[in-house]
Design a protein around this motif. Structure first.
Motif, PDB file in Angstrom:
ATOM      1  N   GLU A  72      71.528  28.336  34.358  1.00 53.79           N
ATOM      2  CA  GLU A  72      70.564  27.422  34.553  1.00 53.79           C
ATOM      3  C   GLU A  72      69.146  28.125  35.193  1.00 53.79           C
ATOM      4  OE1 GLU A  72      69.643  23.942  37.894  1.00 53.79           O
ATOM      5  OE2 GLU A  72      71.766  24.122  36.881  1.00 53.79           O
ATOM      6  N   LEU A  73      68.062  28.095  34.558  1.00 52.26           N
ATOM      7  CA  LEU A  73      66.842  28.551  35.190  1.00 52.26           C
ATOM      8  C   LEU A  73      66.335  27.513  36.471  1.00 52.26           C
ATOM      9  CD1 LEU A  73      64.576  30.506  35.109  1.00 52.26           C
ATOM     10  CD2 LEU A  73      63.359  28.892  33.523  1.00 52.26           C
ATOM     11  N   VAL A  74      66.330  28.041  37.610  1.00 51.48           N
ATOM     12  CA  VAL A  74      66.207  27.022  38.731  1.00 51.48           C
ATOM     13  C   VAL A  74      64.902  26.801  38.627  1.00 51.48           C
ATOM     14  CG1 VAL A  74      66.317  27.502  41.243  1.00 51.48           C
ATOM     15  CG2 VAL A  74      68.341  28.361  39.962  1.00 51.48           C
ATOM     16  N   ARG A  75      64.647  25.410  39.165  1.00 49.04           N
ATOM     17  CA  ARG A  75      63.098  24.854  39.004  1.00 49.04           C
ATOM     18  C   ARG A  75      62.543  25.043  40.360  1.00 49.04           C
ATOM     19  NH1 ARG A  75      63.860  19.734  35.408  1.00 49.04           N
ATOM     20  NH2 ARG A  75      65.341  20.535  33.745  1.00 49.04           N
ATOM     21  N   GLY A  76      61.347  24.493  40.576  1.00 45.61           N
ATOM     22  CA  GLY A  76      60.768  24.516  41.892  1.00 45.61           C
ATOM     23  C   GLY A  76      61.228  23.090  42.512  1.00 45.61           C
ATOM     24  N   ARG A  77      61.423  23.082  43.839  1.00 44.21           N
ATOM     25  CA  ARG A  77      61.798  21.933  44.711  1.00 44.21           C
ATOM     26  C   ARG A  77      61.272  20.384  43.993  1.00 44.21           C
ATOM     27  NH1 ARG A  77      61.464  25.857  48.617  1.00 44.21           N
ATOM     28  NH2 ARG A  77      63.054  25.798  49.893  1.00 44.21           N
ATOM     29  N   SER A  87      67.143  24.217  42.864  1.00 43.59           N
ATOM     30  CA  SER A  87      65.826  24.896  43.213  1.00 43.59           C
ATOM     31  C   SER A  87      66.114  25.823  44.211  1.00 43.59           C
ATOM     32  CB  SER A  87      65.020  23.518  43.664  1.00 43.59           C
ATOM     33  OG  SER A  87      65.621  23.416  45.017  1.00 43.59           O
ATOM     34  N   LEU A  88      64.959  26.409  44.694  1.00 45.96           N
ATOM     35  CA  LEU A  88      64.852  27.174  45.496  1.00 45.96           C
ATOM     36  C   LEU A  88      65.213  26.761  47.022  1.00 45.96           C
ATOM     37  CD1 LEU A  88      61.935  29.808  45.159  1.00 45.96           C
ATOM     38  CD2 LEU A  88      64.268  30.426  45.441  1.00 45.96           C
ATOM     39  N   SER A  89      65.802  25.606  47.062  1.00 47.24           N
ATOM     40  CA  SER A  89      66.417  24.986  48.309  1.00 47.24           C
ATOM     41  C   SER A  89      67.851  25.371  48.225  1.00 47.24           C
ATOM     42  CB  SER A  89      66.256  23.225  48.130  1.00 47.24           C
ATOM     43  OG  SER A  89      67.243  22.983  49.244  1.00 47.24           O
ATOM     44  N   PRO A  90      68.169  26.065  49.467  1.00 44.48           N
ATOM     45  CA  PRO A  90      69.697  26.682  49.457  1.00 44.48           C
ATOM     46  C   PRO A  90      70.541  25.369  49.383  1.00 44.48           C
ATOM     47  CG  PRO A  90      68.551  26.865  51.588  1.00 44.48           C
ATOM     48  CD  PRO A  90      67.510  26.623  50.706  1.00 44.48           C
TER      49      PRO A  90
END
Length: 257
Positions: A72-77, A87-90
Motif C-alpha cells: 500500500e502506498l501510504v498517504r498524507g495524513r 498515513s505517516l501517522s504512527p
C-alpha cells in the motif's frame, strides 16, 4: 578543504547532505526523524509490517513501485483521514498490519534513507526505540569495525530545493541526543554538543517537543495524539534495518549484517 568528523567513532551530521557524507565514508547510519518518519517506521516494524522507504514525490513511479512489491502506498495524513488507509501517522498502524507491505514517502526521513541506502548498515532511530537502536548500533560497530553517524533529519523550508536550505528540528536533535547517550566510543565535538543538549533537556523533553515548531505544526493540524505518542521513550524494541529495498527488524535476525 572540507574538514569533517572522521577521527571519531560517533558522529552527528544533519539532513540529506549529512546522509550523503556518511554514505561516502561508508559508515553505519542511524536516521532520526521523530515527527514522524522514524516513529512511523519503528511502529510499523514493531507490528511486523513490511516497510519500503521511497523518496518523494508520490508520483507514478511510487505507485508503480508499490504495485511491484504488493504494498500500500501510504498517504498524507489529511488524505488518509478523508479516504481511509494508512498515513505517516504512527498511530495509523496496528497489529492488524502484520505481514502487510507499505511504501512510505517523506521529504526528510525517506529522502535521507534513500541517499544513504548503500552504507554497510542503515538503522532507523527515534525516541520510541532509542535504547534498542543504540544497542544494535553498538553490536554492528563491533562486527563491522565501522564508525556510527547519527543523522537528525530536520525539516525543509517550503520554498527551497531539497538539498539547499535545511531547517534544523529540535525534536530530531533531541532524539539523536538520546541515542548518543546510549552509545560508547569517542564522540566528535558535534556529537558531544548534541548529547549535551539532550542531557540538559531530558527532564522537559516531552514539553519541548510538544511546543517546538514541528510539534505545533502537527497539533494545529489536529494531530496532537501523534506528538504525544512520538515523545515516549523506549516503548519499542523494534530496530528497523534496511535490507535491499525494505526494513527488517534487526532484533529478529540471527545475524545483524
Amino acid at each position: 578543504m572540507f574538514y569533517d568528523q572522521v577521527p571519531y567513532d560517533i558522529k552527528v551530521e544533519w539532513g540529506p547532505k549529512g546522509a550523503r557524507k556518511a554514505a561516502e565514508r561508508g559508515e553505519i547510519v542511524i536516521i532520526v526523524d521523530v515527527l514522524s518518519f522514524s516513529s512511523t517506521v519503528v511502529t510499523a516494524v514493531q507490528h511486523k509490517a513490511r516497510v519500503y522507504p521511497f523518496a518523494p514525490p508520490i508520483n507514478e513511479n511510487a505507485k508503480a513501485f508499490a504495485r511491484r512489491v504488493d504494498a500500500e502506498l501510504v498517504r498524507g495524513r489529511a488524505e488518509a483521514l478523508r479516504e481511509g488507509g494508512h498515513s505517516l501517522s504512527p498511530l495509523s498502524f496496528s497489529s492488524a498490519d502484520a505481514g502487510r507491505g507499505f511504501v512510505l514517502c517523506s521529504l526528510n526521513g525517506a529522502a535521507c534513507t534513500t541517499i544513504a541506502a548503500q552504507v554497510p548498515a542503515l538503522l532507523i532511530g527515534s525516541l520510541l526505540n532509542a535504547a534498542a537502536v543504540a544497542e544494535a548500533a553498538e553490536r554492528l560497530r563491533q562486527e563491522l569495525q565501522r564508525s556510527v553517524t547519527v543523522i537528525p533529519c530536520g525539516e525543509l523550508w517550503p520554498d527551497t530545493g531539497p538539498l539547499q536550505h535545511l531547517r534544523p528540528g529540535i525534536e530530531d536533535y533531541l532524539g539523536a541526543g538520546m541515542i548518543l547517550s546510549r552509545l560508547s566510543g569517542s564522540k566528535s565535538p558535534e556529537a558531544e554538543v548534541c548529547l549535551g543538549a539532550y542531557r540538559s533537556s531530558e527532564s522537559r523533553l516531552s514539553e519541548l517537543i510538544w511546543d517546538c515548531a514541528s510539534g505545533r505544526e502537527l497539533r494545529e493540524r489536529g494531530y496532537e495524539d501523534d506528538v504525544t505518542y512520538c515523545c515516549q521513550a523506549d516503548i519499542c524494541r523494534a530496530v528497523p534495518l534496511l535490507r535491499e529495498d525494505r526494513f527488517e527488524n534487526a532484533g529478529e535476525r540471527g545475524s545483524w549484517v
